[in-house]
Write an enzyme that holds these catalytic residues in place. Structure first.
Site, PDB file in Angstrom:
ATOM      1  N   GLY A   1       0.750  -1.162  -0.058  1.00 31.17           N
ATOM      2  CA  GLY A   1      -0.067   0.085  -0.007  1.00 31.17           C
ATOM      3  C   GLY A   1       0.867   1.196  -0.157  1.00 31.17           C
ATOM      4  O   GLY A   1       0.399   2.478  -0.595  1.00 31.17           O
ATOM      5  N   ARG A   2       2.099   1.264   0.104  1.00 30.90           N
ATOM      6  CA  ARG A   2       2.797   2.343   0.317  1.00 30.90           C
ATOM      7  C   ARG A   2       4.431   2.228  -0.053  1.00 30.90           C
ATOM      8  O   ARG A   2       5.235   2.763   0.283  1.00 30.90           O
ATOM      9  CB  ARG A   2       2.703   2.987   1.666  1.00 30.90           C
ATOM     10  CG  ARG A   2       3.345   2.161   2.747  1.00 30.90           C
ATOM     11  CD  ARG A   2       3.373   3.008   3.949  1.00 30.90           C
ATOM     12  NE  ARG A   2       3.157   1.953   4.972  1.00 30.90           N
ATOM     13  CZ  ARG A   2       3.182   2.327   6.504  1.00 30.90           C
ATOM     14  NH1 ARG A   2       3.066   3.637   6.569  1.00 30.90           N
ATOM     15  NH2 ARG A   2       3.165   1.451   7.281  1.00 30.90           N
TER      16      ARG A   2
ATOM     17  N   ASP B   1       0.608 -11.634   6.334  1.00 31.24           N
ATOM     18  CA  ASP B   1       1.292 -10.677   5.322  1.00 31.24           C
ATOM     19  C   ASP B   1       2.461 -10.231   5.721  1.00 31.24           C
ATOM     20  O   ASP B   1       3.213  -9.597   4.970  1.00 31.24           O
ATOM     21  CB  ASP B   1       0.290  -9.805   5.065  1.00 31.24           C
ATOM     22  CG  ASP B   1      -0.188  -8.857   5.905  1.00 31.24           C
ATOM     23  OD1 ASP B   1      -0.934  -9.408   7.042  1.00 31.24           O
ATOM     24  OD2 ASP B   1       0.271  -7.622   6.191  1.00 31.24           O
TER      25      ASP B   1
ATOM     26  N   ARG C   1      14.897  -0.711   1.552  1.00 35.13           N
ATOM     27  CA  ARG C   1      15.150  -1.484   2.077  1.00 35.13           C
ATOM     28  C   ARG C   1      15.466  -2.578   1.177  1.00 35.13           C
ATOM     29  O   ARG C   1      15.134  -2.530  -0.116  1.00 35.13           O
ATOM     30  CB  ARG C   1      14.187  -1.936   3.183  1.00 35.13           C
ATOM     31  CG  ARG C   1      12.986  -2.383   2.522  1.00 35.13           C
ATOM     32  CD  ARG C   1      11.878  -2.630   3.639  1.00 35.13           C
ATOM     33  NE  ARG C   1      10.598  -3.075   2.848  1.00 35.13           N
ATOM     34  CZ  ARG C   1       9.416  -3.375   3.626  1.00 35.13           C
ATOM     35  NH1 ARG C   1       9.142  -3.243   4.995  1.00 35.13           N
ATOM     36  NH2 ARG C   1       8.238  -3.781   3.219  1.00 35.13           N
TER      37      ARG C   1
ATOM     38  N   GLY D   1      -0.023   6.230   1.583  1.00 32.45           N
ATOM     39  CA  GLY D   1       1.085   5.559   0.684  1.00 32.45           C
ATOM     40  C   GLY D   1       2.094   6.331   1.340  1.00 32.45           C
ATOM     41  O   GLY D   1       3.453   5.816   0.703  1.00 32.45           O
TER      42      GLY D   1
END
Length: 475
Positions: A84-85, A240, A168, A118
């Site tokens: 989502g972001r 998730d 990351r 986001g």
């Protein structure tokens, strides 16, 4: 450098192309130079990193996508989550031939943002950056942090904060939830291709889905054993947030314990303690059950059950190995579980700092007085006499040399731990434009087992006034 894009090209139905959105007045706050070197990215300039992670400009070969996945969140199934972001920008091939995702968190809205903006805030971005590198230095499998960018963009959470991004990296960001999404969205025919992708790119030594699931079980068991031994509470162990590669993934309201509290909860959105420290092993098993259910029909059911049946044994075996090392014990004895259990009961009953106790326990010798530094931690030393005598007798049976044992214990019991109070001080300074405390803490956490006297103030216990044990999921 030129990124490659195996996920986007081989699994196009598992993602959506999305361009990162620029931040307002971005500023480069930190580069993880050592890791950039390991990945063969030293030639990328600071200006290029800022352009990519702050201004949304592409790096060579970049094909950014948002991945789709589902997940069980606090026990309930959410059929469509996804990035989502965050965006997978592409994959970098390191000099040793390994391949690493570049994954930008806080990159703006995606088709999976739902009602979110986001964005990520500086507070949570600093926490993820520090934690991922701290766990790596502790020897715990994890995603890593490459680049931190701040900005002047207002982001609305419980209060107005400033936006940030973290770049990351990990060999893959594939999650249990990827399999769940295709299993329960009427697209089960996609799962064999997902298994094939994992086998070819991440588990080439394995033959099929049955071996893959068994390896996921093994890695998950060992990961959670390491969390437990380190006193690390993830906080949001939704499926998730569970890595198919056995990595620590998605740092939200995590926390390291200070005083030993077995039912420590670090997430104030978890009043029932579903993801408490002492529940993590059971939650890991529950999550693996959900993954097995999603794989059923594509992997032999008996093989799934057999692999699941090994989880508890593998976790407890590794945890026992880790705790024996922390206590300086070289061999297993039948009474070890009793020694461990009585230690944990004493730690909990007396509120003794877990990390400092284990570090100073290394100063115990087979003869002579008890170390003053250790006794100073114990509010009622007399209550510990029985356990300490049993421990000393155990050392005598092994016959280990005191100095050698202390060196081995210091190598597995960190002096420097990412305590929440330390992180909060760093965040508050960074929000005022001062990154010097961040740099000091980041550097100390790179070598958590070393003495590093120049960082001594970072090795003190959490202050008694600090009551920030539970944190928000907002980030």
């Amino acid at each position: 450098m030129k990124l490659i894009n195996t996920f986007a090209t081989e699994l196009p139905w598992a993602c959506e192309p999305v361009a990162p959105q620029p931040l307002h007045a971005p500023a480069l706050l930190h580069l993880n130079c050592a890791l950039l070197g390991e990945l063969g990215l030293v030639a990328v300039s600071e200006a290029d990193w800022l352009a990519c992670c702050g201004h949304g400009q592409p790096l060579p070969g970049m094909q950014p996508v948002a991945q789709v996945y589902a997940g069980h969140q606090f026990g309930g199934y959410s059929p469509r989550l996804g990035d989502g972001r965050a965006l997978l920008l592409g994959e970098q091939q390191a000099p040793d031939g390994s391949r690493w995702d570049l994954h930008l968190k806080g990159a703006g809205k995606t088709p999976f943002s739902r009602f979110g903006d986001g964005r990520a805030v500086l507070r949570s971005s600093i926490r993820e950056y520090l934690a991922s590198e701290a766990l790596h230095a502790l020897g715990i499998p994890t995603t890593r942090a490459l680049v931190l960018v701040g900005s002047q963009e207002p982001v609305y959470r419980e209060q107005v904060e400033t936006g940030a991004t973290v770049l990351r990296t990990a060999p893959s960001h594939l999650r249990f939830g990827h399999v769940e999404y295709f299993a329960w969205s009427g697209q089960g025919e996609r799962i064999p291709a997902l298994i094939d992708y994992l086998l070819r790119h991440h588990f080439p030594e394995l033959a099929d889905g049955a071996e893959l699931f068994a390896e996921v079980v093994r890695r998950t068991a060992r990961l959670i054993a390491k969390w437990q031994a380190a006193g690390f509470c993830h906080g949001v162990m939704n499926t998730d947030n569970m890595s198919l590669l056995g990595l620590t993934l998605d740092y939200g309201p995590y926390g390291f314990i200070d005083a030993y509290v077995p039912d420590f909860v670090c997430n104030h959105s978890d009043p029932g303690g579903r993801y408490a420290l002492d529940q993590q092993p059971a939650v890991g098993y529950w999550n693996l059950q959900k993954l097995a259910q999603a794989l059923a029909g594509h992997v032999d059911g008996d093989a799934l059950a057999e692999a699941l049946a090994q989880y508890e044994h593998q976790l407890m075996l590794h945890y026992s190995e880790l705790m024996r090392a922390k206590l300086g014990l070289a061999v297993w004895e039948e009474d070890d579980p009793v020694l461990f259990r009585e230690l944990f009961q004493l730690l909990a009953a007396h509120g003794v700092d877990y990390h400092l106790f284990l570090r100073r326990l290394g100063e115990v010798t087979r003869e002579g007085a008890w170390p003053a530094s250790l006794l100073a931690l114990l509010p009622e030393p007399a209550a510990w006499q029985g356990w300490l005598e049993a421990y000393r007798a155990r050392l005598a049976r092994e016959g280990s040399e005191d100095g050698v044992r202390k060196g081995l214990m210091d190598a597995v019991n960190p002096k420097y731990v990412l305590r929440n109070a330390l992180a909060q001080r760093v965040i508050e300074a960074a929000e005022q434009g001062d990154m010097a405390p961040f740099e000091r803490l980041f550097t100390a956490l790179q070598h958590p087992y070393d003495e590093q006297p120049e960082y001594e103030e970072l090795a003190t216990p959490q202050p008694a006034w600090y009551c920030g044990g539970e944190l928000s999921c907002s980030s």
